[in-house]
Design a protein around this motif. Sequence first.
Motif, PDB file in Angstrom:
ATOM      1  N   ALA A 102      32.915  25.147  56.646  1.00 37.81           N
ATOM      2  CA  ALA A 102      32.392  23.785  56.708  1.00 37.81           C
ATOM      3  C   ALA A 102      32.062  23.264  55.318  1.00 37.81           C
ATOM      4  CB  ALA A 102      31.141  23.748  57.586  1.00 37.81           C
ATOM      5  N   GLU A 103      31.836  21.975  55.268  1.00 37.30           N
ATOM      6  CA  GLU A 103      31.371  21.338  54.037  1.00 37.30           C
ATOM      7  C   GLU A 103      29.846  21.436  53.982  1.00 37.30           C
ATOM      8  OE1 GLU A 103      31.512  16.943  51.809  1.00 37.30           O
ATOM      9  OE2 GLU A 103      32.163  17.182  53.887  1.00 37.30           O
ATOM     10  N   VAL A 104      29.322  21.938  52.886  1.00 37.80           N
ATOM     11  CA  VAL A 104      27.871  22.029  52.714  1.00 37.80           C
ATOM     12  C   VAL A 104      27.483  21.288  51.443  1.00 37.80           C
ATOM     13  CG1 VAL A 104      27.667  24.211  53.966  1.00 37.80           C
ATOM     14  CG2 VAL A 104      28.077  24.245  51.507  1.00 37.80           C
ATOM     15  N   ARG A 105      26.282  20.761  51.454  1.00 39.15           N
ATOM     16  CA  ARG A 105      25.797  19.985  50.316  1.00 39.15           C
ATOM     17  C   ARG A 105      24.691  20.741  49.582  1.00 39.15           C
ATOM     18  NH1 ARG A 105      27.831  14.993  50.137  1.00 39.15           N
ATOM     19  NH2 ARG A 105      28.746  14.139  52.036  1.00 39.15           N
ATOM     20  N   SER A 106      24.727  20.662  48.273  1.00 43.96           N
ATOM     21  CA  SER A 106      23.686  21.284  47.457  1.00 43.96           C
ATOM     22  C   SER A 106      22.550  20.297  47.232  1.00 43.96           C
ATOM     23  CB  SER A 106      24.267  21.726  46.107  1.00 43.96           C
ATOM     24  OG  SER A 106      24.750  20.608  45.387  1.00 43.96           O
ATOM     25  N   LYS A 107      21.493  20.741  46.579  1.00 45.70           N
ATOM     26  CA  LYS A 107      20.328  19.894  46.352  1.00 45.70           C
ATOM     27  C   LYS A 107      20.650  18.694  45.463  1.00 45.70           C
ATOM     28  CE  LYS A 107      16.895  23.540  47.001  1.00 45.70           C
ATOM     29  NZ  LYS A 107      15.794  24.322  46.385  1.00 45.70           N
ATOM     30  N   ASP A 108      21.658  18.839  44.612  1.00 45.96           N
ATOM     31  CA  ASP A 108      21.995  17.717  43.723  1.00 45.96           C
ATOM     32  C   ASP A 108      22.930  16.702  44.385  1.00 45.96           C
ATOM     33  OD1 ASP A 108      24.466  18.933  43.791  1.00 45.96           O
ATOM     34  OD2 ASP A 108      24.466  19.547  41.688  1.00 45.96           O
ATOM     35  N   GLY A 109      23.247  16.938  45.671  1.00 37.87           N
ATOM     36  CA  GLY A 109      24.066  15.984  46.411  1.00 37.87           C
ATOM     37  C   GLY A 109      25.548  16.282  46.404  1.00 37.87           C
ATOM     38  N   SER A 144      29.006  18.396  47.168  1.00 40.24           N
ATOM     39  CA  SER A 144      29.437  19.119  48.362  1.00 40.24           C
ATOM     40  C   SER A 144      30.587  20.060  48.030  1.00 40.24           C
ATOM     41  CB  SER A 144      29.858  18.144  49.465  1.00 40.24           C
ATOM     42  OG  SER A 144      30.969  17.374  49.064  1.00 40.24           O
ATOM     43  N   THR A 145      30.692  21.106  48.831  1.00 35.03           N
ATOM     44  CA  THR A 145      31.771  22.067  48.668  1.00 35.03           C
ATOM     45  C   THR A 145      32.027  22.737  50.008  1.00 35.03           C
ATOM     46  OG1 THR A 145      32.525  23.981  47.371  1.00 35.03           O
ATOM     47  CG2 THR A 145      30.226  24.003  48.096  1.00 35.03           C
ATOM     48  N   ARG A 146      33.163  23.356  50.136  1.00 31.05           N
ATOM     49  CA  ARG A 146      33.458  24.114  51.342  1.00 31.05           C
ATOM     50  C   ARG A 146      32.855  25.510  51.229  1.00 31.05           C
ATOM     51  NH1 ARG A 146      39.607  24.446  51.961  1.00 31.05           N
ATOM     52  NH2 ARG A 146      39.362  24.908  49.762  1.00 31.05           N
ATOM     53  N   ALA A 147      32.452  26.074  52.369  1.00 28.78           N
ATOM     54  CA  ALA A 147      31.864  27.410  52.361  1.00 28.78           C
ATOM     55  C   ALA A 147      32.068  28.067  53.708  1.00 28.78           C
ATOM     56  CB  ALA A 147      30.374  27.336  52.029  1.00 28.78           C
ATOM     57  N   PHE A 148      31.980  29.390  53.727  1.00 25.46           N
ATOM     58  CA  PHE A 148      31.916  30.164  54.961  1.00 25.46           C
ATOM     59  C   PHE A 148      30.449  30.320  55.342  1.00 25.46           C
ATOM     60  CE2 PHE A 148      36.043  32.744  54.056  1.00 25.46           C
ATOM     61  CZ  PHE A 148      36.811  31.755  54.643  1.00 25.46           C
ATOM     62  N   ILE A 149      30.098  29.967  56.577  1.00 21.07           N
ATOM     63  CA  ILE A 149      28.757  30.233  57.108  1.00 21.07           C
ATOM     64  C   ILE A 149      28.878  31.449  58.010  1.00 21.07           C
ATOM     65  CG2 ILE A 149      26.904  29.371  58.583  1.00 21.07           C
ATOM     66  CD1 ILE A 149      29.066  26.930  56.697  1.00 21.07           C
ATOM     67  N   ASN A 150      28.068  32.498  57.744  1.00 25.16           N
ATOM     68  CA  ASN A 150      28.296  33.809  58.356  1.00 25.16           C
ATOM     69  C   ASN A 150      27.166  34.332  59.229  1.00 25.16           C
ATOM     70  OD1 ASN A 150      30.836  34.400  56.720  1.00 25.16           O
ATOM     71  ND2 ASN A 150      29.344  34.087  55.088  1.00 25.16           N
ATOM     72  N   HIS A 151      25.978  33.794  59.118  1.00 24.37           N
ATOM     73  CA  HIS A 151      24.843  34.332  59.862  1.00 24.37           C
ATOM     74  C   HIS A 151      24.549  33.497  61.102  1.00 24.37           C
ATOM     75  CE1 HIS A 151      22.959  36.566  56.156  1.00 24.37           C
ATOM     76  NE2 HIS A 151      24.190  36.954  56.433  1.00 24.37           N
ATOM     77  N   THR A 152      24.194  34.181  62.174  1.00 30.47           N
ATOM     78  CA  THR A 152      23.846  33.495  63.419  1.00 30.47           C
ATOM     79  C   THR A 152      22.698  32.525  63.206  1.00 30.47           C
ATOM     80  OG1 THR A 152      24.556  35.442  64.673  1.00 30.47           O
ATOM     81  CG2 THR A 152      23.177  33.846  65.821  1.00 30.47           C
ATOM     82  N   ILE A 153      21.671  32.972  62.478  1.00 30.32           N
ATOM     83  CA  ILE A 153      20.542  32.101  62.164  1.00 30.32           C
ATOM     84  C   ILE A 153      20.861  31.374  60.859  1.00 30.32           C
ATOM     85  CG2 ILE A 153      18.072  32.008  61.672  1.00 30.32           C
ATOM     86  CD1 ILE A 153      17.785  34.604  63.274  1.00 30.32           C
ATOM     87  N   ASN A 154      21.235  30.118  60.988  1.00 24.05           N
ATOM     88  CA  ASN A 154      21.563  29.317  59.813  1.00 24.05           C
ATOM     89  C   ASN A 154      21.017  27.912  59.998  1.00 24.05           C
ATOM     90  OD1 ASN A 154      23.911  27.407  60.713  1.00 24.05           O
ATOM     91  ND2 ASN A 154      24.529  29.419  61.494  1.00 24.05           N
TER      92      ASN A 154
END
Length: 299
Positions: free
Chosen positions: A218-225, A227-237
């Motif tokens: 998915a696309e995730v955003r950092s604190k500075d605004g 965005s980049t693509r990333a793998f999200i791997n943990h059930t609790i996210n």
Amino acid sequence: MSKDARLPIITADERLAETRGIKGCILGKAGIGKTSLLWTLEPASTLFIDLEAGDLAVKGWGGDSIRPKTWQQCRDLAVFLGGANAAVTSDKPYSKAHYDNVVHKFGDSSSLDKYSTIFIDSITVAGRLCLQWCKSQPQSFSERSGKEDMRAAYGLHGQEMIGWLTHLQHVRDKNIWFVGVLDEKTDEYNHKSFSIQIDGSKTAAELPAIVDQLITMAEVRSKDGSSTRAFINHTINPFGFPAKDRSGALDMLEQPHLAKLMEKIKLPLNPEKGRFSYDLPSGGLGGMTANNNINNNKK
């Protein structure tokens, strides 16, 4: 009982010495770059199962591919990869008779030895091919009226898909990655939920328990605004994405590079004490919520 018979215990040394493949599913919205993950894999040792007929994003990739067009071809490929299942009778798929028939058509299965990774794009289309086949089977029609019985068709679809996935799960010496589309829905209270785009409910419900890794790309955003693509791997996210890390080796966010991800999973694990915490929050609980990451389809 023969004097030579013994309980077939696998010792720790034997188990640790085995070649062990990773079984995973990567979900993401259309266009996020799931198929393009092939660029991160070694072409010589990767077999691309192109069910989508959507290889434009990887048209210059140098690996081999197969393009199954029917559910029967998908089943044949699974038994060719995984061998015969000794627990099923000769009239069933994945039996010794099925395997022998496929070997007669395709030749010796050693032709697959050079591939360490099987990349299946996508489980969404595999589900559609399966449903088309199920709807044509005798048990999907009412005995009384002769009309199509969709409840029976979906019941058969669930059995077929779980049988196919489970057989591929038991291909111990290969990495097998399924790619699937992730649907996002927002309800009237502006609450987002995510579901695997696949026909029927049984496959969506049981898939997380079958695979080792369930990853949302998915696309995730950092604190500075930015965005980049990333793998999200943990059930609790914090995103509510469906995810699961059976390996215990991954961070919640990993870069979307499949080869590097597998290298990390296969590294020696830290001792249990360093990986798990059994302590409850010291300040007490501020409320408990149950979040089911994957909402099943209603069919």
